[in-house]
Enzyme design. Sequence first.
Site, PDB file in Angstrom:
ATOM      1  N   HIS A   1      35.556   9.840 -14.999  1.00 21.34           N
ATOM      2  CA  HIS A   1      34.281  10.476 -15.349  1.00 21.34           C
ATOM      3  C   HIS A   1      34.530  11.860 -15.933  1.00 21.34           C
ATOM      4  O   HIS A   1      35.629  12.383 -15.886  1.00 21.34           O
ATOM      5  CB  HIS A   1      33.329  10.533 -14.145  1.00 21.34           C
ATOM      6  CG  HIS A   1      33.845  11.293 -12.943  1.00 21.34           C
ATOM      7  ND1 HIS A   1      33.865  12.661 -12.886  1.00 21.34           N
ATOM      8  CD2 HIS A   1      34.349  10.858 -11.757  1.00 21.34           C
ATOM      9  CE1 HIS A   1      34.337  13.039 -11.710  1.00 21.34           C
ATOM     10  NE2 HIS A   1      34.655  11.969 -11.010  1.00 21.34           N
TER      11      HIS A   1
ATOM     12  N   ASP B   1       0.797  -1.223   0.000  1.00 25.38           N
ATOM     13  CA  ASP B   1       0.000   0.000   0.000  1.00 25.38           C
ATOM     14  C   ASP B   1       0.835   1.281   0.000  1.00 25.38           C
ATOM     15  O   ASP B   1       0.280   2.375   0.128  1.00 25.38           O
ATOM     16  CB  ASP B   1      -0.925   0.025   1.227  1.00 25.38           C
ATOM     17  CG  ASP B   1      -2.029  -1.004   1.109  1.00 25.38           C
ATOM     18  OD1 ASP B   1      -2.313  -1.433  -0.022  1.00 25.38           O
ATOM     19  OD2 ASP B   1      -2.588  -1.381   2.141  1.00 25.38           O
TER      20      ASP B   1
ATOM     21  N   ASP C   1      28.797  13.494  -1.484  1.00 24.13           N
ATOM     22  CA  ASP C   1      28.200  14.064  -2.692  1.00 24.13           C
ATOM     23  C   ASP C   1      26.710  14.106  -2.425  1.00 24.13           C
ATOM     24  O   ASP C   1      26.041  13.064  -2.448  1.00 24.13           O
ATOM     25  CB  ASP C   1      28.533  13.179  -3.900  1.00 24.13           C
ATOM     26  CG  ASP C   1      27.985  13.732  -5.212  1.00 24.13           C
ATOM     27  OD1 ASP C   1      27.122  14.638  -5.178  1.00 24.13           O
ATOM     28  OD2 ASP C   1      28.418  13.238  -6.276  1.00 24.13           O
TER      29      ASP C   1
ATOM     30  N   ARG D   1      36.747  13.995  -4.601  1.00 21.01           N
ATOM     31  CA  ARG D   1      36.042  14.753  -5.642  1.00 21.01           C
ATOM     32  C   ARG D   1      35.645  16.081  -5.017  1.00 21.01           C
ATOM     33  O   ARG D   1      35.342  16.150  -3.815  1.00 21.01           O
ATOM     34  CB  ARG D   1      34.799  14.003  -6.146  1.00 21.01           C
ATOM     35  CG  ARG D   1      33.998  14.777  -7.190  1.00 21.01           C
ATOM     36  CD  ARG D   1      32.999  13.927  -7.988  1.00 21.01           C
ATOM     37  NE  ARG D   1      31.946  13.350  -7.177  1.00 21.01           N
ATOM     38  CZ  ARG D   1      31.876  12.091  -6.795  1.00 21.01           C
ATOM     39  NH1 ARG D   1      32.817  11.240  -7.171  1.00 21.01           N
ATOM     40  NH2 ARG D   1      30.879  11.644  -6.058  1.00 21.01           N
TER      41      ARG D   1
ATOM     42  N   HIS E   1      29.465   5.279  -7.341  1.00 21.94           N
ATOM     43  CA  HIS E   1      28.033   5.376  -7.020  1.00 21.94           C
ATOM     44  C   HIS E   1      27.723   4.772  -5.651  1.00 21.94           C
ATOM     45  O   HIS E   1      26.653   4.205  -5.438  1.00 21.94           O
ATOM     46  CB  HIS E   1      27.191   4.705  -8.110  1.00 21.94           C
ATOM     47  CG  HIS E   1      27.179   5.497  -9.383  1.00 21.94           C
ATOM     48  ND1 HIS E   1      26.806   4.978 -10.588  1.00 21.94           N
ATOM     49  CD2 HIS E   1      27.490   6.788  -9.630  1.00 21.94           C
ATOM     50  CE1 HIS E   1      26.898   5.903 -11.533  1.00 21.94           C
ATOM     51  NE2 HIS E   1      27.325   7.011 -10.971  1.00 21.94           N
TER      52      HIS E   1
ATOM     53  N   HIS F   1      21.042  15.412 -13.445  1.00 25.37           N
ATOM     54  CA  HIS F   1      21.715  15.358 -14.752  1.00 25.37           C
ATOM     55  C   HIS F   1      20.685  15.938 -15.715  1.00 25.37           C
ATOM     56  O   HIS F   1      19.852  15.225 -16.254  1.00 25.37           O
ATOM     57  CB  HIS F   1      22.095  13.932 -15.135  1.00 25.37           C
ATOM     58  CG  HIS F   1      23.230  13.399 -14.298  1.00 25.37           C
ATOM     59  ND1 HIS F   1      23.792  12.170 -14.480  1.00 25.37           N
ATOM     60  CD2 HIS F   1      23.923  13.943 -13.255  1.00 25.37           C
ATOM     61  CE1 HIS F   1      24.767  11.974 -13.591  1.00 25.37           C
ATOM     62  NE2 HIS F   1      24.863  13.037 -12.838  1.00 25.37           N
TER      63      HIS F   1
ATOM     64  N   TYR G   1      40.633   8.965  -7.931  1.00 22.01           N
ATOM     65  CA  TYR G   1      40.231   7.781  -7.173  1.00 22.01           C
ATOM     66  C   TYR G   1      41.366   6.770  -7.296  1.00 22.01           C
ATOM     67  O   TYR G   1      41.615   6.254  -8.388  1.00 22.01           O
ATOM     68  CB  TYR G   1      38.916   7.224  -7.742  1.00 22.01           C
ATOM     69  CG  TYR G   1      37.903   8.335  -7.929  1.00 22.01           C
ATOM     70  CD1 TYR G   1      37.090   8.744  -6.875  1.00 22.01           C
ATOM     71  CD2 TYR G   1      37.817   9.032  -9.150  1.00 22.01           C
ATOM     72  CE1 TYR G   1      36.198   9.797  -7.028  1.00 22.01           C
ATOM     73  CE2 TYR G   1      36.932  10.083  -9.311  1.00 22.01           C
ATOM     74  CZ  TYR G   1      36.125  10.470  -8.249  1.00 22.01           C
ATOM     75  OH  TYR G   1      35.259  11.516  -8.398  1.00 22.01           O
TER      76      TYR G   1
ATOM     77  N   GLU H   1      33.217  19.196 -11.457  1.00 18.99           N
ATOM     78  CA  GLU H   1      33.441  18.169 -10.444  1.00 18.99           C
ATOM     79  C   GLU H   1      34.588  17.206 -10.755  1.00 18.99           C
ATOM     80  O   GLU H   1      34.378  16.021 -10.969  1.00 18.99           O
ATOM     81  CB  GLU H   1      32.166  17.376 -10.203  1.00 18.99           C
ATOM     82  CG  GLU H   1      31.462  16.849 -11.456  1.00 18.99           C
ATOM     83  CD  GLU H   1      30.225  16.012 -11.098  1.00 18.99           C
ATOM     84  OE1 GLU H   1      30.366  15.091 -10.276  1.00 18.99           O
ATOM     85  OE2 GLU H   1      29.145  16.294 -11.633  1.00 18.99           O
TER      86      GLU H   1
ATOM     87  N   HIS I   1      28.187  18.210 -15.830  1.00 24.32           N
ATOM     88  CA  HIS I   1      26.942  17.920 -16.549  1.00 24.32           C
ATOM     89  C   HIS I   1      26.022  19.107 -16.343  1.00 24.32           C
ATOM     90  O   HIS I   1      26.200  19.904 -15.424  1.00 24.32           O
ATOM     91  CB  HIS I   1      26.308  16.626 -16.018  1.00 24.32           C
ATOM     92  CG  HIS I   1      26.153  16.574 -14.521  1.00 24.32           C
ATOM     93  ND1 HIS I   1      25.112  17.189 -13.852  1.00 24.32           N
ATOM     94  CD2 HIS I   1      26.929  16.023 -13.544  1.00 24.32           C
ATOM     95  CE1 HIS I   1      25.238  16.991 -12.551  1.00 24.32           C
ATOM     96  NE2 HIS I   1      26.351  16.295 -12.325  1.00 24.32           N
TER      97      HIS I   1
ATOM     98  N   ASP J   1      23.896  20.134  -6.362  1.00 20.75           N
ATOM     99  CA  ASP J   1      24.754  18.948  -6.495  1.00 20.75           C
ATOM    100  C   ASP J   1      26.158  19.339  -6.035  1.00 20.75           C
ATOM    101  O   ASP J   1      26.909  19.949  -6.802  1.00 20.75           O
ATOM    102  CB  ASP J   1      24.735  18.509  -7.971  1.00 20.75           C
ATOM    103  CG  ASP J   1      25.491  17.222  -8.215  1.00 20.75           C
ATOM    104  OD1 ASP J   1      25.941  16.595  -7.247  1.00 20.75           O
ATOM    105  OD2 ASP J   1      25.633  16.848  -9.409  1.00 20.75           O
TER     106      ASP J   1
ATOM    107  N   GLU K   1      33.056  19.219  -6.037  1.00 24.65           N
ATOM    108  CA  GLU K   1      32.005  19.543  -7.011  1.00 24.65           C
ATOM    109  C   GLU K   1      31.279  20.817  -6.614  1.00 24.65           C
ATOM    110  O   GLU K   1      30.772  20.934  -5.498  1.00 24.65           O
ATOM    111  CB  GLU K   1      30.994  18.391  -7.085  1.00 24.65           C
ATOM    112  CG  GLU K   1      29.804  18.684  -7.984  1.00 24.65           C
ATOM    113  CD  GLU K   1      28.897  17.487  -8.209  1.00 24.65           C
ATOM    114  OE1 GLU K   1      28.830  16.606  -7.328  1.00 24.65           O
ATOM    115  OE2 GLU K   1      28.257  17.436  -9.273  1.00 24.65           O
TER     116      GLU K   1
HETATM  117  N1  GLY Z   1      25.594  13.474  -7.802  1.00 21.96           N
HETATM  118  C1  GLY Z   1      25.582  13.069  -9.131  1.00 21.96           C
HETATM  119  C2  GLY Z   1      26.690  13.685  -9.865  1.00 21.96           C
HETATM  120  O1  GLY Z   1      27.542  14.283  -9.279  1.00 21.96           O
HETATM  121  O2  GLY Z   1      26.719  13.645 -11.052  1.00 21.96           O
HETATM  122 MN    MN Z   2      27.279  16.098 -10.430  1.00 25.20          MN
HETATM  123 MN    MN Z   3      27.323  15.117  -7.312  1.00 23.10          MN
END
Ligand code: GLY
Ligand code: MN
Ligand code: MN
Length: 461
Positions: A354, A36, A260, A429, A243, A365, A412, A408, A358, A271, A431
Amino acid sequence: MSTHVYAERRARLAAQLGPQGIALIPTAPERPRNRDSDYLYRHDSYFYYLTGFTEANAWLVLTGDGKSRLFCQPKDMEREIWDGYRLGPDAAPGALGVDEAFAVGELEAHLPKLLENRDAVWYPFAIHEGLESRVGGWLSKVRARVRYGAICPEQQRDLCGLLDEMRLVKDAHEQDVMRRASAISARAHVRAMQTSARMLRAGQEVREYHLDAELLHEFRAGGSQYPAYGSIVAAGANACVLHYRADAAPVKAGDLVLIDAGCELDGYASDITRTFPANGKFSGPQRAVYDLVLASQDAAVAATRAGARFIDPHEATVKVLSQGLLDLGLLDRNQVGGVDDVIEKRAYFPFYMHRTGHWLGMDVHDCGSYVEPSEVGNGSERRDPLSDEVIVNRPSRILRPGMVLTIEPGLYIRPAAGVPEQFHHIGIRIEDDAIVTATGCELITRGVPVKAEEIEALMRG
Ligand code: GLY
Ligand code: MN
Ligand code: MN
């Protein structure tokens, strides 16, 4: 909130549909989580962009003459006792500025008539499961009437392209919401940093979820509806899992913590990533890698301005990181050569896998083409040095004032042959979110410090 911004967006979209065009924009469905319980409801971003309306079970129908019709949940006292207030079709024109509103149950009856005598029907392709076949059903009802002189639309067109272009450049209202979302998220990062140091100083056990709790507290205390995405709170080696999600791992003095996390405020995401020493003091190797990532971010920020390309900050980052990887001995000059070779062969990739950013907006994103629309045809092929795949490079998007993107960079460092042990398991990282301006960019997330010594000072306080 005035309805003006939504009316203006609908008018701009309608003008692009053609005089005989019609656009169908449903909001998102409710999704069951188990038995439910539904997942917390989140409206569809396109629908919200054009209406400012957050109820489920609603559709916007927009015609090329600029007329807007909303289909929404009817008033229903019993359902409202259980599920909450509904605006209802009678109040919708006054509250939302649409021209007409109907109960959503009338959609089936209205749509075939609305589609009749149009040349094109626009809707978002591949977003709403089953929408294509529903449109097909309505069109077949129109076709059944061609013997009586009805004209059936000959074109089905993807609405995403038009809306993505509109959403890519944020108007003043959107920029204002995004600045406020960023300020809340920055406070949340400050709170998590300070809590980590304070708890460790007090000899308390700290786990990733303790810091996640601080983020959530600050998001909600600031009026945000929910996190814009699953928060990453990664202690120690977990930072090298891109992730990772906030879990239960211990946060130990001597380790770094990568967070993050960003809130969503009134439909807009923020973000932010910060990486900080759990107890407030960087070790030598941590500091060396941190300063390198920050220097690469500085280079990316300097490359972000109207007229530059979306790829420019990434290329600036890669250049600084590649040189730094050589300087720190993470890459061996005798094996990979100089900085140009590192870039050419993508030898940095095991440490930086990466992109540097973005688009950011209603979706974390966010939508919007990363290729410059006027130059789509100017692609050139190259072979990727790592995968050996043929890749088509198309000219990267030219930045314009009002576009919003993240910056960002990260590194790593997993244990591997040739990687000095002092750097093992360091994941960093940094960002920030940037609004492109004519001369540079406005970093809207700097309510949380980024320089190593400023983070250390903050965590002493
Ligand atoms: N938190 C998702 C990214 O940094 O793209
Ligand atoms: Mn991001
Ligand atoms: Mn992020």
